[in-house]
Scaffold this active site. Structure first.
Site, PDB file in Angstrom:
ATOM      1  N   CYS A  66       7.448  -1.195  -3.238  1.00 31.68           N
ATOM      2  CA  CYS A  66       9.192  -1.364  -2.885  1.00 31.68           C
ATOM      3  C   CYS A  66       9.270  -2.144  -1.565  1.00 31.68           C
ATOM      4  CB  CYS A  66      10.104  -0.407  -2.997  1.00 31.68           C
ATOM      5  SG  CYS A  66      11.849  -0.564  -3.045  1.00 31.68           S
ATOM      6  N   HIS A 122       9.031   1.637  -7.933  1.00 30.74           N
ATOM      7  CA  HIS A 122       8.562   3.190  -7.378  1.00 30.74           C
ATOM      8  C   HIS A 122       7.673   3.642  -8.449  1.00 30.74           C
ATOM      9  CE1 HIS A 122      10.468   3.361  -3.601  1.00 30.74           C
ATOM     10  NE2 HIS A 122      11.481   2.755  -4.145  1.00 30.74           N
ATOM     11  N   GLU A 181       5.397   5.746  -8.311  1.00 32.13           N
ATOM     12  CA  GLU A 181       5.081   7.339  -8.094  1.00 32.13           C
ATOM     13  C   GLU A 181       6.045   8.155  -8.922  1.00 32.13           C
ATOM     14  OE1 GLU A 181       6.285   5.196  -6.071  1.00 32.13           O
ATOM     15  OE2 GLU A 181       7.709   5.926  -4.564  1.00 32.13           O
TER      16      GLU A 181
HETATM   17  N1  GLN Z   1      15.088  -1.526   1.891  1.00 34.00           N
HETATM   18  C1  GLN Z   1      14.321  -2.197   0.928  1.00 34.00           C
HETATM   19  C2  GLN Z   1      15.632  -2.548  -0.025  1.00 34.00           C
HETATM   20  O1  GLN Z   1      16.682  -1.999  -0.050  1.00 34.00           O
HETATM   21  C3  GLN Z   1      13.293  -1.368   0.221  1.00 34.00           C
HETATM   22  C4  GLN Z   1      14.066  -0.056  -0.492  1.00 34.00           C
HETATM   23  C5  GLN Z   1      12.799   0.859  -0.678  1.00 34.00           C
HETATM   24  O2  GLN Z   1      11.558   0.922  -0.350  1.00 34.00           O
HETATM   25  N2  GLN Z   1      13.104   1.871  -1.576  1.00 34.00           N
HETATM   26  O3  GLN Z   1      15.510  -3.301  -1.040  1.00 34.00           O
END
Ligand code: GLN
Length: 548
Positions: free
Chosen positions: A380, A517, A519
């Site tokens: 992410c 994600h 995970e």
């Molecule tokens: N801050 C970034 C976004 O909002 C990544 C978010 C995250 O890593 N969950 O896109």
């Protein structure tokens, strides 16, 4: 079969592992061929955990349907076959919210709206939604007995025993039996008090799960049974374990599942626990060791990256390796000190995150991984930063940034995409800076098409995957061509090609970033392919390093 309900409460103190206990009970019941489901009821006032600081509350767990939930739902999914969602996690805030909405709409016909019956009815309704979903619904009440805010939940489950009948409900109380060193013995008083408290609200526990350092002797069990009015066979020792995946086996040895099916009067086959036993054998005898540097902001709190830690562990088990994680705080460790730390690692991981703190250190870590051919996994925010690093140091866009950190950047390689097709809702999504905060995240499972011949394809072995998201910003397609020319591969895209989901550097031994994600979908009995592949690459790197 009508759904039967197991209610799990906790006493004495928090952090006794109620969530793991609930998950393990689920695993045991599944191993007997029963279908289970779960629900977590959290007494705090926040409407959902989405906006809570991970420092305070641990990770926000995201489900397929895009709910931002308590991390215990992660345990439930990891230990069993269940798919959790919006209706499997309620907070007091969410309950009150809906009661107040009803009141404003006039649904209570001018009546006085009270905790009993209106709030308790709302809670009961939330629980009874699960009717028919499974043979057994395991309902975990957050907090500890005696907390003011937990009372409406306890009252609701007390009433449910009357409503549903004794054979259809079961109360399990998780408590603590401390070992007092100076006295050289375990003490049952805290447990007695906790049960007394529970009984004063009208709940008599059927089974006690006693967390303890030492196995409880027969005498101690007899004493607890006598004072708490619970059968001796139903006082279960929940001894500390070194690995959380041992808990189902431990509970089974203690006869917990046997007692549960007896109390609920259900006939099942004997538990089949071969998978769990094989898993534990593998965990106990790793053949290799591998060091992963996790570079992040909340690194000093393991709970805030719960699923990630577990997924790395699963990836390790799949490779017969023990994964040792070095948590590197990117706000504190920089420059030469950072390089020195990272040189010891066999793989570098940059996890998700929000806000600008600690960003430069993470970018330094990514550059180090890229330039030194160290396996790199960006998740992410980790992927977004890998894009920024590439833009600045490979594509020559020195000022490239994400508009999350610099709203006026000349090269917004990561930005808020104004308009895109949302596969979850089937509608167009509109984003701009004014909608940036609040409920505008891309949340939940989205489809992704994988390019053949890439690392991602090698790992997944299929062309279409669904992975969970929780972010606002996206890759800016204006830069795609340039980056491809410079050697970046976009190996995963949304089916219409609009959203970048996975990036790779084919010239690097293993450099992969994903916008989702992974995970959240890793299980000990079904480890996530990207984590298996990453740990595999880290092991190869380690072997090569030691032979040089
Ligand atoms: N801050 C970034 C976004 O909002 C990544 C978010 C995250 O890593 N969950 O896109």
């Amino acid at each position: 079969m009508k759904t039967k309900y197991i209610f799990i409460t906790g006493g004495v103190l928090s952090s006794l592992g109620k969530g793991l206990a609930a998950a393990s009970i689920g695993a045991l019941l599944e191993s007997r061929g029963l279908k289970v489901t779960f629900q977590k009821l959290d007494p705090y006032i926040n409407v959902d955990p989405g906006t809570m600081n991970p420092f305070q509350h641990g990770e926000v767990y995201v489900t397929d349907d895009g709910a931002e939930t308590d991390l215990d739902l992660g345990h439930y999914e990891r230990y069993t076959k269940v798919k959790m969602g919006q209706r499997h996690n309620y907070t007091s805030g969410r309950i009150y919210h809906s009661v107040i909405e009803k009141e404003r709409k006039g649904d209570y016909l001018g009546g006085t709206v009270q905790v009993i019956p209106h709030v308790t009815d709302e809670i009961k309704q939330a629980i009874l939604q699960l009717e028919g979903e499974a043979d057994i619904a395991i309902i975990e009440i957050g907090g500890t007995v005696g907390d003011i805010e937990g009372l409406p939940f306890l009252e609701a489950i007390r009433q449910l025993r009357g409503d549903l009948g004794r054979e259809n409900t079961l109360f399990i109380h998780v408590t603590y039996v401390p070992y007092i060193k100076v006295a050289g013995e375990v003490k049952t008083k805290p447990t007695q008090h906790s049960v007394k408290e529970l009984r004063s609200i009208g709940i008599q526990p059927d089974i006690l799960l006693c967390r303890t350092e030492k196995p409880l002797s027969k005498d101690i069990k007899a004493k607890i049974a006598l004072f708490c009015d619970v059968d001796e066979d139903r006082v279960i020792t929940a001894k500390d374990v070194s690995c959380i995946y041992e808990v189902p086996l431990l509970f089974n040895k203690e006869g917990l599942d046997e007692q549960i099916v007896e109390c609920l009067n259900i006939w099942t086959r004997s538990p089949v626990l071969r998978d769990w036993e094989e898993l534990m054998d593998k965990i106990r005898q790793p053949q290799y060791e591998v060091h992963i540097a996790m570079v992040g902001k909340y690194v000093n709190l393991k709970e805030s990256y719960k699923s990630l830690n577990e997924a790395l562990f699963h990836g390790g088990v799949a490779n017969s390796a023990k994964v040792i994680i070095d948590f590197v705080n990117s706000e504190e460790v920089r420059g030469e000190k950072l390089k020195e730390r990272l040189s010891k690692a066999d793989g570098i991981l940059v996890p998700g995150g929000f806000g600008s703190r600690g960003i430069p250190g993470k970018i330094e870590a990514i550059q180090f991984a890229r330039e030194n051919n160290i396996p790199f996994f960006g998740i992410c925010l980790g992927m977004q930063l890998a894009v920024i690093e590439f833009a600045r140091n490979v594509a020559g866009l020195k000022l490239a940034d994400s508009t999350e950190f610099s709203s006026t950047t000349k090269d917004p390689v990561i930005y808020l995409m104004k308009e895109w097709y949302d596969y979850r809702t089937g509608k167009k999504q509109i984003r701009d800076e004014t909608t940036a905060k609040g409920g505008t995240m891309r949340l939940g499972a989205y489809p992704c098409k994988i390019k053949k011949g890439t690392k991602a394809y090698e790992a997944y072995g299929c062309e279409e995957i669904y992975e969970r998201h929780r972010h606002r910003y996206e890759f800016n397609n204006d830069y795609k061509e340039l980056f491809e020319e410079k050697g970046m591969c976009f190996s995963g895209l949304s089916p219409n090609g609009e959203l970048v989901e996975i990036i790779e550097l084919p010239k690097h031994p293993w450099f992969l970033g994903c916008q989702f994600h992974p995970e959240f979908k890793s299980r000990p009995l079904n480890p996530h392919p990207l984590f298996v592949s990453f740990i595999h690459a880290a092991l190869s790197y380690r072997t090569k390093k030691s032979s040089n």
